[in-house]
Scaffold this active site. Structure first.
Site, short mmCIF file in Angstrom:
data_model
loop_
_atom_site.label_atom_id
_atom_site.label_comp_id
_atom_site.label_asym_id
_atom_site.label_seq_id
_atom_site.Cartn_x
_atom_site.Cartn_y
_atom_site.Cartn_z
CB CYS A 45 -0.90 0.08 1.42
SG CYS A 45 -1.30 1.75 1.37
CD GLU A 46 0.20 4.71 -4.02
OE1 GLU A 46 -0.89 6.10 -5.12
OE2 GLU A 46 0.23 4.19 -5.62
CG HIS A 47 -2.54 5.22 0.69
ND1 HIS A 47 -3.90 4.54 0.68
CD2 HIS A 47 -2.36 6.69 -0.48
CE1 HIS A 47 -3.83 5.52 -0.85
NE2 HIS A 47 -3.24 5.94 -0.79
CG HIS A 48 -1.22 3.78 5.35
ND1 HIS A 48 -2.46 3.74 4.88
CD2 HIS A 48 -0.86 4.81 7.11
CE1 HIS A 48 -2.97 4.81 5.90
NE2 HIS A 48 -2.23 5.47 6.81
CG HIS B 121 -5.53 -4.08 0.78
ND1 HIS B 121 -4.82 -2.51 -0.10
CD2 HIS B 121 -6.57 -4.11 0.52
CE1 HIS B 121 -5.60 -2.84 -0.80
NE2 HIS B 121 -6.99 -3.66 -1.13
CD GLN C 7 -7.77 -4.50 -5.07
OE1 GLN C 7 -7.25 -4.82 -3.40
NE2 GLN C 7 -8.84 -5.74 -5.22
CB CYS D 176 -3.02 0.13 5.07
SG CYS D 176 -3.99 -0.04 4.47
#
Length: 229
Positions: A116-119, A185, A157, A187
Site C-alpha cells: 500500500c503506497e499510503h502506509h 490490506h 489496488q 493498512c
C-alpha cells in the site's frame, strides 16, 4: 567480431527499449526518474532507515538490530519494490494463434503481493486474469509475471488492476481482457480500524467481458472469493 560484453550490453539495451515501449502503453505509477543504481539506492535507504530506528529509540548496537537497516534496504530495492526498475520487467513470449482458439483463456489464483503506497503495509491476495485470443496467445506463466511486476511497487489496488489489464491488452492486441483482484490490506488490519476479516475486490472488464453478459458472467464465475485466511 563483437565481444561477449558488447553483445550482452546490446541485448540489455534492446530488452530495456522493448520494456519501455510496453510500459508506455500502461497507465503510470507516480514515479520520478532517478540516476542512482541499485547499490546507491540500498546505501541511501540503509542510512535513512538507521536514522528512523534511532529516532524510535532502538539500539543499533544490539546484534539483533545491527543489520536491520541494510536488510530493509536490500528488501525494498531487490524484492518488495523491484517493479520500480524497468530492467525487472519480465521477458514476454507471445505466439501466433495458429490453433485459432477463440474462447476464454483464464488463469485463477495468481498470488498478489504488493505494498500500500499510503502506509507501506502489505497487500496480499489473489488475481484472476482472462482474455479471448485474437491473433496472439501468451505463455501462461507470463500472466503471473505481469501481475508480480506491477505488484512489486507501492500501489493502490485500483491502479494495479488497471495496469495489469492495460499491459495484457497491448501485448495481446485484443480488447477482450479482464482482471479481477481480491486482497487483504494490512493498512486496514494492522492500524486504523484493525479489521482482520474484510477484503477488497477490484475488476477491470473490457471488450466482450464488459459488453456481452454471458461472457461477463462466465468470467465472474471464475472469480469466486478464494482468500485463504
Amino acid at each position: 567480431m563483437e565481444s561477449k560484453k558488447h553483445k550482452a550490453e546490446k541485448l540489455m539495451k534492446d530488452t530495456i527499449e522493448q520494456s519501455l515501449d510496453i510500459l508506455s502503453k500502461v497507465r503510470p505509477s507516480p514515479i520520478v526518474a532517478t540516476t542512482m543504481n541499485a547499490e546507491q539506492k540500498i546505501e541511501k535507504i540503509e542510512m535513512h532507515f538507521a536514522e528512523i530506528m534511532k529516532t524510535l529509540g532502538l539500539d543499533l548496537k544490539d546484534d539483533s538490530l545491527r543489520d536491520t537497516p541494510g536488510r530493509i534496504a536490500k528488501m525494498y530495492v531487490n524484492e518488495v519494490f523491484s517493479g520500480l526498475d524497468v530492467k525487472n520487467f519480465p521477458k514476454i513470449t507471445v505466439i501466433d494463434n495458429s490453433m485459432e482458439y477463440d474462447q476464454m483463456v483464464c488463469v485463477q489464483d495468481i498470488e498478489v503481493i504488493s505494498m500500500c503506497e499510503h502506509h507501506f503495509q502489505p497487500i496480499d491476495g489473489f488475481a484472476t486474469v482472462a482474455y479471448i485470443p485474437n491473433k496472439k496467445v501468451i505463455g501462461l506463466s507470463k500472466l503471473n509475471r505481469i501481475v508480480e511486476f506491477f505488484g512489486r511497487r507501492p500501489q493502490v489496488q485500483e491502479r494495479l488492476t488497471k495496469q495489469v489489464t492495460d499491459c495484457m491488452q497491448y501485448l495481446l492486441g485484443t480488447e477482450d481482457v479482464a482482471v479481477h483482484i481480491n486482497a487483504k490490506h494490512y493498512c486496514v488490519i494492522a492500524r486504523g480500524i484493525q479489521d482482520t476479516h474484510s477484503t477488497t475486490t477490484t475488476s477491470d472488464l473490457r471488450g466482450a467481458f464488459k459488453m456481452r453478459p454471458e461472457t461477463r458472467t462466465e468470467f465472474l464465475k471464475q472469480c469466486r472469493t478464494r482468500y485463504y485466511s
